[in-house]
Design an enzyme around this catalytic site. Sequence first.
Site, PDB file in Angstrom:
ATOM      1  N   ASP A   6     -64.045   8.451  37.657  1.00  0.00           N
ATOM      2  CA  ASP A   6     -63.136   7.340  37.369  1.00  0.00           C
ATOM      3  C   ASP A   6     -62.048   7.876  36.434  1.00  0.00           C
ATOM      4  O   ASP A   6     -62.144   9.006  35.946  1.00  0.00           O
ATOM      5  CB  ASP A   6     -63.960   6.229  36.695  1.00  0.00           C
TER       6      ASP A   6
ATOM      7  N   ASP B  67     -72.614   3.248  35.432  1.00  0.00           N
ATOM      8  CA  ASP B  67     -71.292   3.359  34.827  1.00  0.00           C
ATOM      9  C   ASP B  67     -71.412   4.023  33.441  1.00  0.00           C
ATOM     10  O   ASP B  67     -72.502   4.472  33.057  1.00  0.00           O
ATOM     11  CB  ASP B  67     -70.674   1.953  34.770  1.00  0.00           C
TER      12      ASP B  67
ATOM     13  N   ASP C  29     -59.601  -1.370  39.876  1.00  0.00           N
ATOM     14  CA  ASP C  29     -60.104  -2.543  39.165  1.00  0.00           C
ATOM     15  C   ASP C  29     -59.447  -3.825  39.665  1.00  0.00           C
ATOM     16  O   ASP C  29     -58.539  -4.366  39.033  1.00  0.00           O
ATOM     17  CB  ASP C  29     -59.904  -2.349  37.660  1.00  0.00           C
TER      18      ASP C  29
END
Lengths: 939, 470
Positions: A538, A425, A613
């Site tokens: 993302d 990430d 999320d």
Amino acid sequence: MGPLLVLWLAGCLSGTWAVDRGNFKTCDQSAFCKRQRALKPGQSPYRALLETLELTNTKLTLQLINDNNKVRLLLELYRLQGNMTRVKINELKPLKPRFEVPDVLINDPPTEPLSLLSRDENGVVLSLGADSQRLIVSAKPFRLDIMEGREVLLSLNSRGLLAFEHLRIRKDTCQEVMSLSLSHSKVDPEGTENKEETEAANEPAEGEEEAKEDEKVEDGMWEETFKSHTDSKPNGPSSISLDFSLPGVENVYGIPEHADSLKLKATDGGDPYRLFNLDVFQYEVFNPMALYGAIPVMLSHSAQRTMGIFWLNAAETWVDISSNTAGKTVFGQMLDYVQGSSETPQTDVRWISESGIIDVFIMLGPTPTDVFSQYASLTGTQAFPPLSALAYHQCRWNYNDQEDVAAVDQGFDDHDIPYDFIWLDIEHTDGKRYFTWDPHKFPQPKDMLQGLLDKRRKMVTIVDPHIKVDSSYKIHNEIRSKGFYVKSKDGGDYEGWCWPGNSGYPDFTNPEMRAWWASMFAYDQYEGSMENMYTWNDMNEPSVFNGPEVTMHKDALHGNWENRDLHNLYGLYVQRATAEGLIERSGGVERPFVLARAFFAGSQRYGAVWTGDNAAEWEHLKISIPMCLSLGLVGVSFCGADVGGFFKSPSTELLVRWYQTGAYQPFFRAHAHLDTPRREPWLFGPENTALIREAVRQRYALLPYWYQLFYHAHHSGQPVMRPLWVEYPQDTATFSMDDQFLLGRDLLVHPVTEEGARGVTAYLPGKGEVWFDVHTFQKHNGAQNLYIPVTISSIPVFQRGGSIISRKARVRRSSSCMEHDPYTLFVALSPKRFAQGELYIDDGHTFNFDKQKQFIHRRFSFANNALSSRNLAPGSQFTTFSWVEKIVILGASKPSKATLKTPDGKESQLEFEFDASMSVLTLRKPGVNAGLDWTVVLQ
Amino acid sequence: MFTNCSLGHCHIIVAVVLWSICVDSRKIRGISLSYKRFYRERKSFLCIDGSKMIPFDQVNDDYCDCMDGSDEPGTAACPTGRFYCTNLGYRSHYIPSSRVNDGICDCCDASDEYRSQTPCQNTCRNLGQRERAEVEGQTRVLGERLRLKQLLIEEGVLTWREKQAQLRDLQRVSDDLQTQLDDLRKEEARRKEEADALREREIGARETADNSPTSHYRPESPISVFKELDSNRDGSITVDEVQAKLSPVQDEEHALSEDEAVALLGGAHRVDLSRFEETLWTSLRTGDSVTIKGRRGVPGSLADEDPNIKAAVSAAEKASADLKRVEDAYETVYMEIRDLREKLSIDYGSEREFLFLHDQCFQLKVYEYIYELCPFSQVTQKSASGEVVSLGKWGSWAGPPENPYCQMRYESGEPCWQGPTRNTMVMLICGTETALRSVKEPSKCQYVMELQTPVSCQPALRQRGVHSEL
């Protein structure tokens, strides 16, 4: 964790765990939605000017006029190949061009000639070719009806909600303003109707303006403020709306992305379903709020017919649904039935978009399969992923450094759990500068990637579309110097706040920008990257922490177009440019794998999506099923939810159940928020480790079936994960079912999504069919609700009697390690002792299957006590080391002998075992190559 | 996550001694010597779990017949099978069958990849040599480390004894002080009584004398001053009364503020006679801050005048001071005993080998942070800006039951934003120096440190010994 993040999280997290609804608009707070929704069904002011009708080989054009304001529209009707109708409505002479969505359709859809059946002053009747289908254009008021025989399949503007806010010049003072087309419900006070008639069709432009009735300027037409953000609207009001009526229809589906049930609910009394790509922090389930992606495609379904409506518009869109049966209780519906209520069920749908044009594709089915093919013919099919992308992915925000990556990798081996991808990430970068590495934590990325490669594993790094404004950052400097950033309304580079702090947003709608972006993935540009490293996009809604509704200002500029016009398209372009980059870096050889959070119609062509999320809650596990089913219905098969839940920490039971569910959903990735404790599968004691290992192993064993389903999805547009009604379209019991699903046609999965569940009630469809429990081989009859006791060890999965599924029983460290392994065929016999299945094999990662026809596609058939394998793709060529290890026949009887016959005329006897209690026949080691013809005869 | 602490494994096999036996069983791939007896070539093979009999040619034929996987020791066919890497010259070990022919070299003798396209080299000899060298090196180093450990243990024993002796001494002192205290308390009470009695008597006499108008001198007692200040005769002196009657020594015109008055009354708004004696009276007698308005000098005391009373009072004061002194000493000793007991109650390992860590702190700089571990006390993190955050206070040993002293848990540090409190797990590893080796934060606010120290070294390696290749 950087101070920025703390600040941002502090702002967002304070207090509760629920979504802050105040950050996002309701219809009432979105000026155009409010204006449009204020309009109630009634007589439409639009009239078709039949004398303007022109019919060519490819289309029919016709002008429409709004009798209230005299603004003319141009209607275009197309009959498209494959039983579709396209309806396009634009202003006849717009003040400036209105946005038409590019790059979503894979080509200009091929047309078929429309023929005029009849014509009079009331309208025209056109033939749609097959099945006595006709398209009726009624002139006054304007409406369209598509009929088959005497049945109306679908009507447009039957409720008179066609509304087209024409572009106009802003007049700031009150005395001389132009009309608002929406005000058509008003009675025309000055009899302009007569005037209009005299003007006829020819010169509508000048004189007409004065003829228009008094304008009405409403709040929010030229400027709109939400919270602290003001949206300047230099083009003024520009919204559009159209209604669709679906007689005989009680069930509509699709229009993802919403955290809601599979069957869409009536929106009367609440907000419409909203389609506007947004980064919604801690979203809640079961509501129509917009989420990260938008696919403006709705499917309607009844026992008679399945159809689809594709509303090709990338602006903010709201969809209202009402149904004359929605409010009724089951008892009320029964009463109607008994008393023979005259009212047939009907669903009415209304689409409202902020700008652009009306461009609708009506997919007439009539079967679900037909609708999927029709939609695929317009927007393309699911990208065929590398085989390994269908395996298990291990992600976390964040794996901290190279040592951490190595330790997690080793942990999987120590606990004998397979995995294919480990993910990094945002923290892996140098200060959230994408395409870079943190020099302390990841000083030798190639060593790390080589370590993974040595174990035949892969990595995904995140590359988000917000670029740190930093003059020492190469990527930023290049984008700035090339003028590739999105511009603010004042013409400067648009800047917003995101992970790196102040950020620019590349204009992915610009093909040159996309080409440049793609080139950044070249091995010599993206330093430290290797061929086993793939990409995650993302925040591509795009997310702008300090922007209105946490996204980009609508008046930001992409070239000449406002973000308002194409907002929902941004995410698709980001994923596209990235996928193209991964293809290019390999010289066009390798299939890319790119995961994105935001998406639009057509995004299926570029990779995978996930449901964003979510949270470690049972409700979120539950909602993952309808969310992915809805996406599958509209082309996006490669869907998954964060296993374990992103926010918060799951209980051990929830985590295990989530692995068991995720193992049977297309994109299978565990992910966790930075603030949560570690949750690698071995951290919850040996028993839970074993449960998770078993779930992951089930996934790996079934990879041949997954791969074949994805090949099928890529080839034909059929979804991988399907609602039951898709395969049992006449079984009304399945229409609103979303707690279980099918993979392909042949596997039925009923996840356990209740805490402490002792059993579930699964519905096994299909009268006269049988289903086999894949764990016990127990046979069950179809068309029944079946209570199945469950333990924590697994979730119910059934194989359809009549199917043949290939597995690889030798589960190894990664899918690549299993490449040459033999297959076990599970032949589940139908009551008529028949079964059929397919097997698809290729190299697992290149485009050679497509470019050079290097693949194997086999059909297995069991009939007349013989199981045979034959070639489904004679033109193809590929060789495999894999062979057939074992054949397990469920629902079999005991043969006296089993003879294997190969094309060279050789025959050999196979040893077998027969389990009489479960009627399972196991043929030992046929040993034939999986790519060859063979037959096994049972005597 | 951190339940297993490595104690250091080493099973180097005397491989070549067994060479001749291995040759016989070579046909059966993937088994160890001890299993060889199950695989004697006969007509049939009995699965080791006894569940099934199969023809012998189905052993290692790449098809799994036995539930326990015993028919396929040399292939990947059985999901529960295992493959024996003989690894001549290095350590032999089992790998899961799924790692046979998977394209990854697992056995150093390359025996697991006999049919895959991955070319594996036999690296056992090198590995063995390297490991033996390492082990030899380590053995040497370990000897040194164990010697250091022994020293530290001895040091610990001495410290422990010292502390025990210290505790005993303190205990003795404490007992003495206790006795003294008893005596002094009695003495003080007696003296005070005497002085009070004398005073009472004198006051009685004075009051009689006061009535005489000829009295020109009026020695002041706390009682008389109290009465003078207690204007409303309610038996207590209030802030108002203080403000009305008293003024600062330096400036008689200046009135006392309420706060000043309250301070003079020892923080109270109202005092009775005995509190007055302890507070305001003391101030009046020292005379350097306040005085009674219109009066010069320090109020006297009875003792100033009467030598008997003076003697009695000073005796009482002395007794009181003596008591106070001994009380203080007792308190100090008591605290010391408590601290020492607390310290001695901590588990310092089976040989108290970790005792020496007490009162020491270890630091390590990682990027912009300085981490500090003070064993048996606390863990902190200091940022570049100087901000110190507690990462946990000493909690307990946290290793697995068989080796509890390989991990320490420090808990209840500063709470994390929106999360639990910070905590730190300290892994103890064998090393020459005692020092912090690494600090990590695998999950947010959960830290893991490695502390190396010779005390964590185990003699295991040396006992097991090393075999060399013949």
